[in-house]
Scaffold this motif. Structure first.
Motif, short mmCIF file in Angstrom:
data_model
loop_
_atom_site.label_atom_id
_atom_site.label_comp_id
_atom_site.label_asym_id
_atom_site.label_seq_id
_atom_site.Cartn_x
_atom_site.Cartn_y
_atom_site.Cartn_z
N LEU A 5 0.82 -1.21 0.00
CA LEU A 5 0.00 0.00 0.00
C LEU A 5 0.86 1.26 0.00
N SER A 6 0.47 2.24 -0.79
CA SER A 6 1.08 3.57 -0.75
C SER A 6 0.19 4.56 -0.03
N TYR A 7 -1.15 4.33 -0.09
CA TYR A 7 -2.12 5.21 0.55
C TYR A 7 -3.21 4.38 1.20
N TRP A 8 -3.86 4.99 2.19
CA TRP A 8 -4.91 4.30 2.94
C TRP A 8 -6.02 5.27 3.26
N LYS A 9 -7.25 4.84 3.07
CA LYS A 9 -8.43 5.67 3.40
C LYS A 9 -9.21 4.95 4.48
N PRO A 10 -9.21 5.47 5.71
CA PRO A 10 -9.83 4.75 6.81
C PRO A 10 -11.34 4.61 6.70
N SER A 11 -12.01 5.59 6.08
CA SER A 11 -13.47 5.52 5.91
C SER A 11 -13.87 6.52 4.84
N GLU A 12 -15.13 6.46 4.44
CA GLU A 12 -15.61 7.39 3.42
C GLU A 12 -15.51 8.84 3.89
#
Length: 266
Positions: free
Chosen positions: A87-94
């Protein structure tokens, strides 16, 4: 037929005598789960693949006579829990902003241990040790307001667990070592000051014979971005690196949404 008819005494320094000055490699992998808030179910968040390039030495010591000394370069890559993609980026929630993933990149970790004798009782090929290490100290980001959104609180509280096995000479059936960690969320996750999320790392560790026998994706990344991690130095006066200190060191790069680990050379 193996002879287990007598107790066998093992010195923890035997490993350092046998491997003094050699370049060793360890592969580790597993899963990271989180409990986002108290009362919520635990969910798998990431997979992780990692390595240690290690050298060990037997060194004289004024008080203990001699000690075992270990020098590591350590890398851990957070991966998608299903696809295993790094992973390079992560989105925890909308509702939350996507953030860069700051991988574990501890350029140097070293330390020494004094001799300990372990007795393997007759009838047994190996013994198992579970070491529990409580961690509690002022959080390194808590004193500076610019890290407010990246700090879980004033105090870092966690526990590390090391499960290892000591075997008689020639015994191969001992299971692999394990490392686990209960800790707050990592600064790069940017959950906001005081957020209660907790992480649980569960990994299995195995020694491999060469760098090329590590996870292929990890080998490729090291040689492309951080070639310094392929070998451990024989000595160094650098301070030990931690994940939080690495985040702090590269905070401006994180804000610019750079790809981690940051490139490093000798």
């Amino acid at each position: 037929m193996k002879d287990y008819s007598e107790d066998y005494e093992y010195s923890t320094l035997d490993f350092y005598r046998k491997n003094h000055g050699l370049q060793l490699y360890y592969s580790w992998s597993g899963d990271i789960s989180w409990t986002e808030e108290p009362g919520k179910p635990t969910e798998k968040l990431f997979s992780i693949i990692g390595m240690n390039a290690t050298k060990v030495f037997l060194k004289p010591h004024p008080e203990y006579g001699e000690v075992g000394h270990r020098i590591n370069r350590e890398l851990g890559l957070f991966c998608h829990p299903e696809t295993q993609e790094i992973l390079s980026y992560w989105k925890p929630s909308e509702e939350r902003q996507e953030v860069p993933v700051v991988h574990i990149a501890n350029r140097l970790v070293q330390g020494s241990l004094q001799e300990k004798k372990v007795v393997i009782p007759k009838g047994q090929g190996y013994v198992t040790s579970v070491k529990e290490i409580p961690l509690e100290y002022p959080h390194p980001l808590a004193a500076d307001s610019k890290y407010f959104d990246y700090c879980p609180g004033e105090t870092f509280k966690g526990v590390e667990y090391f499960t290892s096995h000591v075997s008689r000479p020639g015994v191969q059936e001992a299971p692999p070592a394990k490392w686990a960690r209960d800790c707050p969320w990592m600064p790069w996750m940017k959950l906001g000051y005081g957020h209660p999320a907790r992480l649980r790392f569960e990994t299995t560790i195995q020694r491999v014979e060469s760098f090329e026998q590590l996870e292929p994706k990890l080998v490729k990344l090291v040689r492309r971005r951080v070639p310094i991690y392929e070998y451990a130095p024989s000595e160094s006066d650098e301070p030990n690196m931690t994940s939080i200190l690495y985040f702090k060191k590269h905070f401006e790069s994180y804000l610019m949404r750079d790809i981690f680990p940051m490139e490093e050379t000798y």
